[in-house]
Scaffold this active site. Sequence first.
Site, PDB file in Angstrom:
ATOM      1  CB  SER A 131      -0.923  -0.035   1.222  1.00  0.00           C
ATOM      2  OG  SER A 131      -2.009   0.758   1.013  1.00  0.00           O
ATOM      3  CG  ASP A 176      -5.143  -0.530   0.700  1.00  0.00           C
ATOM      4  OD1 ASP A 176      -5.308  -1.545   1.410  1.00  0.00           O
ATOM      5  OD2 ASP A 176      -5.013  -0.582  -0.531  1.00  0.00           O
TER       6      ASP A 176
HETATM    7  C1  GLA Z   1      -5.893  -3.747  -2.841  1.00  0.00           C
HETATM    8  C2  GLA Z   1      -7.019  -2.745  -2.563  1.00  0.00           C
HETATM    9  C3  GLA Z   1      -7.713  -3.064  -1.250  1.00  0.00           C
HETATM   10  C4  GLA Z   1      -8.155  -4.517  -1.200  1.00  0.00           C
HETATM   11  C5  GLA Z   1      -6.980  -5.435  -1.542  1.00  0.00           C
HETATM   12  C6  GLA Z   1      -7.395  -6.888  -1.617  1.00  0.00           C
HETATM   13  O1  GLA Z   1      -4.872  -3.577  -1.920  1.00  0.00           O
HETATM   14  O2  GLA Z   1      -6.498  -1.431  -2.506  1.00  0.00           O
HETATM   15  O3  GLA Z   1      -8.815  -2.191  -1.053  1.00  0.00           O
HETATM   16  O4  GLA Z   1      -9.239  -4.743  -2.047  1.00  0.00           O
HETATM   17  O5  GLA Z   1      -6.395  -5.076  -2.781  1.00  0.00           O
HETATM   18  O6  GLA Z   1      -7.879  -7.307  -0.381  1.00  0.00           O
END
Ligand code: GLA
Length: 404
Positions: A131, A176
């Site tokens: 993230s 995130d």
């Molecule tokens: C990405 C997205 C999250 C979530 C994950 C899978 O990181 O940003 O919101 O959906 O994938 O869990």
Amino acid sequence: MESPHLEQLEHTFAQHYRTLRGAYLVRAPGRVNLIGDHVDYSGLSVLPMALQRHVAILYCERHDSTVRVVSTDPNYTLRSFDLGPSIEPYPEGDWGNYAKAAGQALAQRCGELRGFDAAVHSDIPVAAGLSSSSALVVAAALAVLHANDIEMEKLLLAELLTEAEHYVGTRGGGMDQAICLAARRGSASRIDFNPLRLTAHPIPPDWGFIVAFSLVRAEKSATGRETYNLRTRECRDALQRVTAALQLADRIDSYPALMAELPPADLVSRAEEALEGTLLRRFRHVVSEADRVHRAERALIDYDLKGFGRLMTESHESLRDDFAVSCPELDELVEITLRAGAAGARLTGAGLGGCVVTLVTERRANKVLKALAKRFYASREFEGRLEDQLFLAEPSAGASVAAL
Ligand code: GLA
């Protein structure tokens, strides 16, 4: 923040701008999701924690609406734009778009805004599923708000920024931004959606979560994004078909509402009559993963390491077999850690690359770290240090702003 990072920021700042007088430091952490992947965009709960790795922004406010950002990483050169409700994006993939995403969303909500001069530094591995992009958007947003003396409730800001990330072409489910802004030190948080809410649970003192990067950068690739968007559509289609078959379509239009009707096992067996093939597998993942999140939360509260670990490994199997978002490198990492005595392991985040998270007892951590170093990383080439690909996660606090 480690002082070498701060020194780098100060140095980069001084190279590009004027004095540091009146500077502030924003820090926004990356995250690792312990369990509950590919369920947040269906409105179902997840259980992530924030990491000790951050995007840090050192900034001084300006008297006009210009934002200038430059990174300590020479690959990301100076970007300059004016804040406003409709900001022309840079070409797709440009790093400046993350700051523009935050700036545009806040200008739409708050009106005229002052800008700032900023230097950015990140020690979150990029495109590794931890993230780093949402952390950059959050950090930029906090700099805008703070430079303008605007207070905004964290969860409101998290929701606003989830929408704002559309600007860079992706729209996740909201996990995130929420954990980045509202995480609690020493804890993982169950995040519920609609309404957004966090419930923090302390991580037991002798539990360790190891993060291991597969060295496959998929999240931001075209295939990664296409698969993500396809999965969100498949989940919606599966829900519609099941509610129609159960004659619930007139009053149920979400997974949480459906899961309140019937226990997960019953839902899956009813779905077997309404769905087949791909959609059945996607549905089974969503419903079983949602159930695992609740059981894992219980295991965490009860300090039940084995139980939590078992659920993590089951989650990986479901993401691999039913949701089809694993890859050989992620599977290999999971296998290595389990063979070395980890309690459980799973891919974390969107998958198709990115990281694996592994649960170990403190005593076992070194053995598992060594096994990974030897059996996975020793034979592979990677940029940077081993500690950037493989590390013990420290459950950290959410984003903050402080005077320098
Ligand atoms: C990405 C997205 C999250 C979530 C994950 C899978 O990181 O940003 O919101 O959906 O994938 O869990």
